[in-house]
Design an enzyme around this catalytic site. Structure first.
Site, PDB file in Angstrom:
ATOM      1  N   THR A  90      -5.886  -4.383   6.390  1.00 33.90           N
ATOM      2  CA  THR A  90      -5.301  -4.066   7.478  1.00 33.90           C
ATOM      3  C   THR A  90      -4.570  -2.565   7.354  1.00 33.90           C
ATOM      4  O   THR A  90      -3.892  -2.353   6.467  1.00 33.90           O
ATOM      5  CB  THR A  90      -4.543  -5.023   8.042  1.00 33.90           C
ATOM      6  OG1 THR A  90      -3.250  -5.257   7.320  1.00 33.90           O
ATOM      7  CG2 THR A  90      -5.130  -6.296   8.131  1.00 33.90           C
ATOM      8  N   GLY A  91      -4.457  -1.909   8.540  1.00 37.61           N
ATOM      9  CA  GLY A  91      -3.909  -0.585   8.357  1.00 37.61           C
ATOM     10  C   GLY A  91      -4.696   0.388   7.494  1.00 37.61           C
ATOM     11  O   GLY A  91      -3.832   1.013   6.798  1.00 37.61           O
ATOM     12  N   SER A  92      -5.731   0.533   7.275  1.00 39.79           N
ATOM     13  CA  SER A  92      -6.508   1.149   6.175  1.00 39.79           C
ATOM     14  C   SER A  92      -7.138   2.472   6.639  1.00 39.79           C
ATOM     15  O   SER A  92      -7.898   3.160   5.828  1.00 39.79           O
ATOM     16  CB  SER A  92      -7.418   0.221   5.376  1.00 39.79           C
ATOM     17  OG  SER A  92      -8.377  -0.291   6.228  1.00 39.79           O
ATOM     18  N   GLY A 118      -3.249   6.514   5.069  1.00 41.28           N
ATOM     19  CA  GLY A 118      -2.134   6.443   3.858  1.00 41.28           C
ATOM     20  C   GLY A 118      -2.429   5.542   2.886  1.00 41.28           C
ATOM     21  O   GLY A 118      -3.598   5.313   2.250  1.00 41.28           O
ATOM     22  N   GLY A 161      -2.928   2.241   2.870  1.00 41.99           N
ATOM     23  CA  GLY A 161      -4.199   1.136   3.108  1.00 41.99           C
ATOM     24  C   GLY A 161      -5.485   2.067   3.007  1.00 41.99           C
ATOM     25  O   GLY A 161      -6.365   1.459   2.269  1.00 41.99           O
ATOM     26  N   TYR A 189      13.738  -2.797   9.806  1.00 37.58           N
ATOM     27  CA  TYR A 189      12.636  -2.594   8.892  1.00 37.58           C
ATOM     28  C   TYR A 189      12.899  -3.295   7.412  1.00 37.58           C
ATOM     29  O   TYR A 189      12.079  -4.193   6.836  1.00 37.58           O
ATOM     30  CB  TYR A 189      12.214  -1.202   8.416  1.00 37.58           C
ATOM     31  CG  TYR A 189      11.426  -0.895   7.569  1.00 37.58           C
ATOM     32  CD1 TYR A 189      10.079  -1.317   7.818  1.00 37.58           C
ATOM     33  CD2 TYR A 189      11.509  -0.210   6.542  1.00 37.58           C
ATOM     34  CE1 TYR A 189       8.792  -1.089   6.774  1.00 37.58           C
ATOM     35  CE2 TYR A 189      10.553  -0.012   5.529  1.00 37.58           C
ATOM     36  CZ  TYR A 189       9.181  -0.578   5.519  1.00 37.58           C
ATOM     37  OH  TYR A 189       8.197  -0.176   4.832  1.00 37.58           O
TER      38      TYR A 189
END
Length: 266
Positions: A13-15, A18, A20, A155
């Site tokens: 996920t989120g690849s 950056g 990912g 965060y």
């Protein structure tokens, strides 16, 4: 070392950029068929194309994991060409806010994106791993989970929750052949990190060129034994190892890849 990921399918996920992206590219290089995920189709397709041009196998799924229906569709699309054997929960975000600036709504939004989104994917994908008797869940955490700072508290807290849920999941998966672990990076030199450090460097007296700014930024922000930022490929290597058969006896663990940033033996 041959990690023997050929025949495995991995959703990262989120690849689409950056960290990912680095994980997706390395898993593909080790033989896994990778599903690249993001919210921007063009960016995700760009990463998948890079993987294919390097000889790997990659597909694309697009969707916002912070939404129940969209997350369910992402999971369905990821499994359209076969079961998902490896889930890397990497997607997340943060805004650099003070305690005064981080409103209750900000806390809720950050928790939904950084924690509940990962839980959604676990609930959709892990039951089938359990049935097959093999699977890997890797959660990308961070040193701020155990060593928080005063800024962006919303965060910091979500990182702690990510670490905690990964260990809880490992206990739940006892005896199933499915493992759950955390890879905990230090500060990694992705584009957003470099942009941030470059923008604040001159005002803080670190210099004006990247060559001047980088060593002073490391010393000021994240003094570590390697005296540098980490690279996405170094995090990806730890993820790939945990996905392999060599790591079958590792579950509920946190692997720190931070150059010695966290000053603790445990």
């Amino acid at each position: 070392m041959n990690l023997n990921l050929t025949g495995k399918r991995a959703l990262v996920t989120g690849s689409s950029a950056g960290l990912g992206k680095g994980v997706a590219k390395l898993l593909a290089a080790e033989g896994a068929a990778v599903v690249v995920h993001g919210r921007d189709k063009d960016r995700a397709e760009g990463v998948a194309q890079e993987i294919r041009e390097a000889g790997g196998t990659a597909g694309v799924v697009v969707g916002d994991l912070a939404d129940d229906c969209a997350a369910a569709e992402v999971a369905r699309a990821a499994m359209a060409d076969g079961p998902v054997d490896i889930l890397v929960n990497n997607a997340g975000f943060y805004r650099d806010l003070s305690w005064a600036e981080a409103t209750a709504d900000e806390w809720r939004d950050t928790y939904n994106v950084n924690v509940v989104s990962g839980v959604r994917m676990i609930r959709h994908l892990v039951p089938a791993m359990r049935e097959r008797g093999w699977g890997r869940v890797i959660t990308i955490g961070g040193g701020l989970a155990s060593q928080p700072v005063n800024s962006h508290p919303q965060y910091n807290a979500t990182l702690a929750a990510r670490h905690n849920l990964a260990v809880s999941l490992a206990r739940e998966l006892k005896g199933t052949g499915v493992t759950s672990n955390v890879v905990s990076p230090g500060v990694i030199l992705v584009e957003a990190t470099k942009d941030l450090v470059t923008s604040i460097g001159p005002a803080r007296g670190w210099g004006r060129t990247w060559e001047e700014i980088q060593p002073r930024a490391v010393q000021a922000l994240l003094p570590n034994d390697q005296e540098r930022f980490g690279e996405p490929e170094e995090i990806a290597a730890a993820v790939a190892y945990l996905c392999s058969g060599y790591a079958q006896y590792i579950s509920g663990a946190t692997i720190r890849v931070d150059g010695g940033l966290i000053r603790s033996a445990f």
